[in-house]
Design an enzyme around this catalytic site. Sequence first.
Site, PDB file in Angstrom:
ATOM      1  N   SER A   1       0.823  -1.214   0.000  1.00  0.00           N
ATOM      2  CA  SER A   1       0.000   0.000   0.000  1.00  0.00           C
ATOM      3  C   SER A   1       0.854   1.261   0.000  1.00  0.00           C
ATOM      4  O   SER A   1       1.697   1.434  -0.868  1.00  0.00           O
ATOM      5  CB  SER A   1      -0.959  -0.048   1.187  1.00  0.00           C
ATOM      6  OG  SER A   1      -1.944   0.932   1.046  1.00  0.00           O
TER       7      SER A   1
ATOM      8  N   ASP B   1      -2.574   6.203  -4.016  1.00  0.00           N
ATOM      9  CA  ASP B   1      -1.433   5.519  -3.389  1.00  0.00           C
ATOM     10  C   ASP B   1      -0.997   4.362  -4.303  1.00  0.00           C
ATOM     11  O   ASP B   1      -1.623   4.114  -5.339  1.00  0.00           O
ATOM     12  CB  ASP B   1      -1.785   5.101  -1.954  1.00  0.00           C
ATOM     13  CG  ASP B   1      -2.738   3.929  -1.872  1.00  0.00           C
ATOM     14  OD1 ASP B   1      -3.534   3.756  -2.814  1.00  0.00           O
ATOM     15  OD2 ASP B   1      -2.698   3.188  -0.870  1.00  0.00           O
TER      16      ASP B   1
ATOM     17  N   ASP C   1      -1.290   1.180  -4.489  1.00  0.00           N
ATOM     18  CA  ASP C   1      -2.210   0.109  -4.903  1.00  0.00           C
ATOM     19  C   ASP C   1      -3.617   0.640  -5.209  1.00  0.00           C
ATOM     20  O   ASP C   1      -4.551  -0.139  -5.416  1.00  0.00           O
ATOM     21  CB  ASP C   1      -2.259  -1.023  -3.867  1.00  0.00           C
ATOM     22  CG  ASP C   1      -2.847  -0.587  -2.537  1.00  0.00           C
ATOM     23  OD1 ASP C   1      -2.584   0.558  -2.124  1.00  0.00           O
ATOM     24  OD2 ASP C   1      -3.562  -1.382  -1.905  1.00  0.00           O
TER      25      ASP C   1
ATOM     26  N   ASP D   1      -6.152   2.197  -3.729  1.00  0.00           N
ATOM     27  CA  ASP D   1      -7.389   2.116  -2.955  1.00  0.00           C
ATOM     28  C   ASP D   1      -7.638   3.402  -2.172  1.00  0.00           C
ATOM     29  O   ASP D   1      -8.675   3.545  -1.533  1.00  0.00           O
ATOM     30  CB  ASP D   1      -7.426   0.878  -2.030  1.00  0.00           C
ATOM     31  CG  ASP D   1      -6.250   0.802  -1.080  1.00  0.00           C
ATOM     32  OD1 ASP D   1      -5.400   1.713  -1.096  1.00  0.00           O
ATOM     33  OD2 ASP D   1      -6.177  -0.184  -0.315  1.00  0.00           O
TER      34      ASP D   1
END
Length: 462
Positions: A106, A250, A252, A254
């Site tokens: 993340s 970010d 990833d 999400d």
Amino acid sequence: MTLIKSISGIRGTIGGAVGENLTPIDIVKFTIAYTRFIAGKNEAKRLRIVVGRDARISGEMVNDIIEGTLLGCGADVINVGLCTTPGTEMAVITHKADGGIIITASHNPKQWNALKLLNEKGEFLNDQEGKQVLALAEQEDFDFPNVDSIGKVILREDFNPTHIEQVLSLEMVDVEKVKSRHFKVVVDAVNSIGGVVIPALLRKLGCEVVELNCEPNGHFAHNPEPLPQNLTEISEVIVREGADLGVVVDPDVDRLALVNEDGTMFGEEYTLVAVADYILSRTKGNTCSNLSSSRALSDVTVARGGEYAASAVGEVNVVAKMKEIGAVIGGEGNGGVIYPELHYGRDALVGVALFLTYLAEQGCSMTELRKRYPAYYASKNKIELTPAIDVDKVLSTIKERYANERVNDIDGVKIDFAEHWVHLRKSNTEPIIRIYTEAKSQEFADEVAQQFIAEIKDICKL
Ligand code: MG
């Protein structure tokens, strides 16, 4: 050098000693444990597991180890390659797979990577399931299938275009309306997979895109957490380019943060607030976010005739609460939008498409839209204690002292005062208490935080 095993997966730094970092051996062990857990739910069934990864430098290495381990365990693999967290979740749903592994740490810096584990619904494993995987990871009585039963890679295909189409097909996304505004958008995707996916989505929405850090090479151009202090470059580019807004995700994808046309922050907390305001303007219903999220969501929900509920921190907790209260939209204040019409996962693509539909419909600028929402200011602090201090006792003392206020203790202690709130949470890994406050001015939010820090120090006799 760190390896953190938690119910949401395993996270660690690359390189170094086994058991203290995310080494190839730790990755193999954990993948086996996950496969055994999923197999236990579907005995005698040949498993199909989706694997996707963000653009971290270590992603390919981790991917190849996981893929090989899954095959060795007799599971078939659908490898979607470079993919977002929400895209991998949607791939599990779309391919009717038995589970999925997302390779991403993340917003953590480049030396980190992690395995996030999904169930057959493309949702994160819950607390109890995560504990089962951790217990299985301690066992070493491996017994692998023979040569005729090893798995196959049954599909190796980019899923991102499908995910984008799924987002654009949502009833609440009005592609033509967004196209009519010809938005000019600066995108900062910190050189991860968002650099491919977000510009592609925006172009489908008729936007002119200015790409900033959109090369998915894993060399993060700045600290990848989308906080104001990490987003100075995009503010300058928006003003210089005369853009309508900025979109920051970010690694990833999400979490979604938006930047105004004058380079100021729309505020990560307000991504969900604005998107929820749009959904509630069309669909009467309830909303949910975690206890540390802005009160603005509750205000907007009540104003639209719905009810707001708070959950414990963590996406899996938000999703559980959303299902319980039948929320039409929810998420986390850190820019995480969950729209159940598509799936129960934080999805920045959904956030972008819904937000731009609303901005187009309202016919206003970012700063004008932002002014419509109640202005709250947050202060995020922590206090370091000594290992000898009983943190739970400190929190229960605070809880008793404020028993006459609105107190929620499902996750630490949250005290809702008339005009402000404070949320105290302990860490599971360090002797610290996090102190989050929100108030109608920055000064007061900081002051409340200092007041509670002093109170905790007093209780602990520090
Ligand atoms: Mg993330």
